[in-house]
Scaffold this motif. Structure first.
Motif, PDB file in Angstrom:
ATOM      1  N   LEU A   1      17.900   8.421  11.107  1.00 22.44           N
ATOM      2  CA  LEU A   1      19.321   8.631  10.839  1.00 22.44           C
ATOM      3  C   LEU A   1      19.571   9.456   9.584  1.00 22.44           C
ATOM      4  O   LEU A   1      20.719   9.638   9.183  1.00 22.44           O
ATOM      5  N   ASN A   2      18.479   9.939   8.957  1.00 24.65           N
ATOM      6  CA  ASN A   2      18.579  10.754   7.741  1.00 24.65           C
ATOM      7  C   ASN A   2      19.266  10.021   6.588  1.00 24.65           C
ATOM      8  O   ASN A   2      19.925  10.638   5.755  1.00 24.65           O
ATOM      9  N   GLU A   3      19.115   8.701   6.542  1.00 23.91           N
ATOM     10  CA  GLU A   3      19.648   7.943   5.419  1.00 23.91           C
ATOM     11  C   GLU A   3      18.710   8.065   4.216  1.00 23.91           C
ATOM     12  O   GLU A   3      17.530   8.401   4.370  1.00 23.91           O
ATOM     13  N   PRO A   4      19.209   7.799   2.995  1.00 22.14           N
ATOM     14  CA  PRO A   4      18.358   7.924   1.802  1.00 22.14           C
ATOM     15  C   PRO A   4      17.127   7.025   1.898  1.00 22.14           C
ATOM     16  O   PRO A   4      17.218   5.902   2.400  1.00 22.14           O
ATOM     17  N   PRO A   5      15.976   7.487   1.433  1.00 19.10           N
ATOM     18  CA  PRO A   5      14.741   6.699   1.535  1.00 19.10           C
ATOM     19  C   PRO A   5      14.707   5.555   0.530  1.00 19.10           C
ATOM     20  O   PRO A   5      15.439   5.546  -0.458  1.00 19.10           O
ATOM     21  N   ALA A   6      13.831   4.600   0.803  1.00 20.99           N
ATOM     22  CA  ALA A   6      13.586   3.518  -0.146  1.00 20.99           C
ATOM     23  C   ALA A   6      12.946   4.087  -1.398  1.00 20.99           C
ATOM     24  O   ALA A   6      12.270   5.125  -1.359  1.00 20.99           O
ATOM     25  N   THR A   7      13.151   3.414  -2.510  1.00 22.94           N
ATOM     26  CA  THR A   7      12.552   3.837  -3.775  1.00 22.94           C
ATOM     27  C   THR A   7      11.878   2.641  -4.439  1.00 22.94           C
ATOM     28  O   THR A   7      12.049   1.500  -4.015  1.00 22.94           O
ATOM     29  N   GLY A   8      11.114   2.914  -5.480  1.00 20.68           N
ATOM     30  CA  GLY A   8      10.531   1.851  -6.285  1.00 20.68           C
ATOM     31  C   GLY A   8       9.640   0.904  -5.515  1.00 20.68           C
ATOM     32  O   GLY A   8       8.780   1.316  -4.733  1.00 20.68           O
ATOM     33  N   PHE A   9       9.859  -0.402  -5.714  1.00 19.69           N
ATOM     34  CA  PHE A   9       9.046  -1.451  -5.104  1.00 19.69           C
ATOM     35  C   PHE A   9       9.033  -1.340  -3.588  1.00 19.69           C
ATOM     36  O   PHE A   9       7.977  -1.412  -2.948  1.00 19.69           O
TER      37      PHE A   9
ATOM     38  N   LEU B   1       5.773  -0.696  -0.920  1.00 23.20           N
ATOM     39  CA  LEU B   1       5.419  -1.558   0.208  1.00 23.20           C
ATOM     40  C   LEU B   1       5.333  -0.749   1.499  1.00 23.20           C
ATOM     41  O   LEU B   1       4.414  -0.937   2.303  1.00 23.20           O
ATOM     42  N   VAL B   2       6.273   0.161   1.696  1.00 23.81           N
ATOM     43  CA  VAL B   2       6.259   1.013   2.892  1.00 23.81           C
ATOM     44  C   VAL B   2       5.004   1.877   2.909  1.00 23.81           C
ATOM     45  O   VAL B   2       4.372   2.050   3.972  1.00 23.81           O
ATOM     46  N   ASP B   3       4.624   2.424   1.789  1.00 20.78           N
ATOM     47  CA  ASP B   3       3.425   3.269   1.723  1.00 20.78           C
ATOM     48  C   ASP B   3       2.181   2.486   2.151  1.00 20.78           C
ATOM     49  O   ASP B   3       1.300   3.016   2.842  1.00 20.78           O
TER      50      ASP B   3
ATOM     51  N   ASP C   1       9.530 -11.301   5.607  1.00 22.18           N
ATOM     52  CA  ASP C   1      10.835 -11.167   4.966  1.00 22.18           C
ATOM     53  C   ASP C   1      10.811 -10.119   3.859  1.00 22.18           C
ATOM     54  O   ASP C   1      11.750  -9.349   3.688  1.00 22.18           O
ATOM     55  N   SER C   2       9.705 -10.070   3.123  1.00 27.68           N
ATOM     56  CA  SER C   2       9.604  -9.110   2.017  1.00 27.68           C
ATOM     57  C   SER C   2       9.459  -7.676   2.503  1.00 27.68           C
ATOM     58  O   SER C   2       9.791  -6.729   1.784  1.00 27.68           O
ATOM     59  N   LEU C   3       8.951  -7.507   3.727  1.00 25.83           N
ATOM     60  CA  LEU C   3       8.664  -6.169   4.250  1.00 25.83           C
ATOM     61  C   LEU C   3       9.754  -5.633   5.180  1.00 25.83           C
ATOM     62  O   LEU C   3       9.850  -4.420   5.381  1.00 25.83           O
ATOM     63  N   ALA C   4      10.573  -6.528   5.737  1.00 21.83           N
ATOM     64  CA  ALA C   4      11.523  -6.124   6.773  1.00 21.83           C
ATOM     65  C   ALA C   4      12.547  -5.111   6.273  1.00 21.83           C
ATOM     66  O   ALA C   4      12.796  -4.097   6.933  1.00 21.83           O
ATOM     67  N   HIS C   5      13.147  -5.355   5.122  1.00 24.98           N
ATOM     68  CA  HIS C   5      14.175  -4.435   4.624  1.00 24.98           C
ATOM     69  C   HIS C   5      13.590  -3.068   4.259  1.00 24.98           C
ATOM     70  O   HIS C   5      14.150  -2.034   4.652  1.00 24.98           O
ATOM     71  N   PRO C   6      12.484  -3.008   3.511  1.00 25.23           N
ATOM     72  CA  PRO C   6      11.918  -1.684   3.193  1.00 25.23           C
ATOM     73  C   PRO C   6      11.538  -0.874   4.428  1.00 25.23           C
ATOM     74  O   PRO C   6      11.787   0.333   4.476  1.00 25.23           O
ATOM     75  N   ILE C   7      10.945  -1.538   5.439  1.00 21.89           N
ATOM     76  CA  ILE C   7      10.526  -0.761   6.607  1.00 21.89           C
ATOM     77  C   ILE C   7      11.734  -0.353   7.441  1.00 21.89           C
ATOM     78  O   ILE C   7      11.743   0.726   8.061  1.00 21.89           O
ATOM     79  N   LEU C   8      12.789  -1.173   7.472  1.00 20.05           N
ATOM     80  CA  LEU C   8      14.015  -0.769   8.148  1.00 20.05           C
ATOM     81  C   LEU C   8      14.628   0.436   7.449  1.00 20.05           C
ATOM     82  O   LEU C   8      15.090   1.378   8.103  1.00 20.05           O
ATOM     83  N   ARG C   9      14.612   0.423   6.135  1.00 20.43           N
ATOM     84  CA  ARG C   9      15.137   1.556   5.366  1.00 20.43           C
ATOM     85  C   ARG C   9      14.353   2.823   5.701  1.00 20.43           C
ATOM     86  O   ARG C   9      14.936   3.903   5.879  1.00 20.43           O
ATOM     87  N   TYR C  10      13.040   2.696   5.808  1.00 22.65           N
ATOM     88  CA  TYR C  10      12.202   3.842   6.168  1.00 22.65           C
ATOM     89  C   TYR C  10      12.554   4.357   7.561  1.00 22.65           C
ATOM     90  O   TYR C  10      12.683   5.570   7.777  1.00 22.65           O
TER      91      TYR C  10
END
Length: 234
Positions: free
Chosen positions: A195-203, A207-209, A180-189
């Protein structure tokens, strides 16, 4: 988002570490259990009020969780679907997007189990009675028939159950809370990449890195992540 972890590792070391963070920072106890749910934490809903009110407390939690995500032994796989493109591509046949993603994750899980000579089980977080029933049927179809990439024999050889298992959020499954903690950041990535949407930032970006560096499944010999640890559909 799928997390692959040895049962012994999950039930002992990993669950113990998650409980320690909950107890130290949020007062987890048998009488007042704390369940990590990203949406509640981002909103600062009880018992996570201090995450919104105290930036130093939030920083401490993020540091401890990031450390756990990095040091724990697991494999991650994620699948996402562009629903608009899916509808355009399959004008007549429109596979349920959620079930399609499940099938792609199962395909990768079965191949990984086969390659490493493991057997494994699948436990998903329950949504509601109707959705669970349909997802259970989708799993059973895969188990009974396979797909273009995985035969039924291969699936049945490495999957330990012909029925999909469910757990409620209140069951306090540590692995589900990690996913659950990883799903949103990796979807954002994935949306950034496709889709060229803005990348995740911060926390979320941290997690994505970690996932990209050491946790996402990779193609043997080439370490390719796309199509293996990450699958963008259709």
């Amino acid at each position: 988002m799928a997390i692959v972890m040895l049962q012994e590792t999950h039930d002992q070391a990993f669950t113990t570490e998650v409980l320690k963070i909950k107890t130290d920072m949020f007062g987890h106890s048998a009488e007042a259990p704390v369940i990590f749910h990203r949406r509640d934490m981002v909103r600062g809903e009880p018992p996570f009020e201090r995450l919104k009110a105290d930036p130093f407390f939030a920083m401490e939690f993020e540091t401890r969780w990031t450390d756990l995500v990095e040091k724990s032994a697991y494999l991650a796989m994620a699948c996402a679907i562009d629903k608009d493109e899916h509808i355009k591509k399959y004008v007549v046949w429109q596979h349920d997007p959620y079930h399609y993603c499940l099938e792609m994750l199962l395909e990768r899980f079965v191949k990984w189990l086969k390659r490493h000579k493991f057997c494994g089980d699948v436990v998903v977080e329950s949504r509601d009675k109707y959705a669970d029933k349909r997802l259970k049927a989708a799993y059973r179809r895969f188990y009974d028939s396979g797909n273009l990439a995985v035969t039924a024999e291969m699936a049945q050889e490495v999957l330990t159950s012909k029925e999909l298992k469910f757990a409620r959020k209140s069951d306090d499954i540590a692995g589900h809370q990690l996913a659950d903690s990883l799903a949103h950041p990796i979807l954002r990535y994935m949306k950034t990449e496709n889709l060229n949407e803005p990348p995740a930032t911060g926390f979320g970006a941290r997690l994505v890195d970690i996932l990209k560096a050491t946790k996402l499944a990779r193609k043997p010999r080439t370490d390719l992540i796309q199509g293996w640890g990450l699958k963008w559909l259709p």
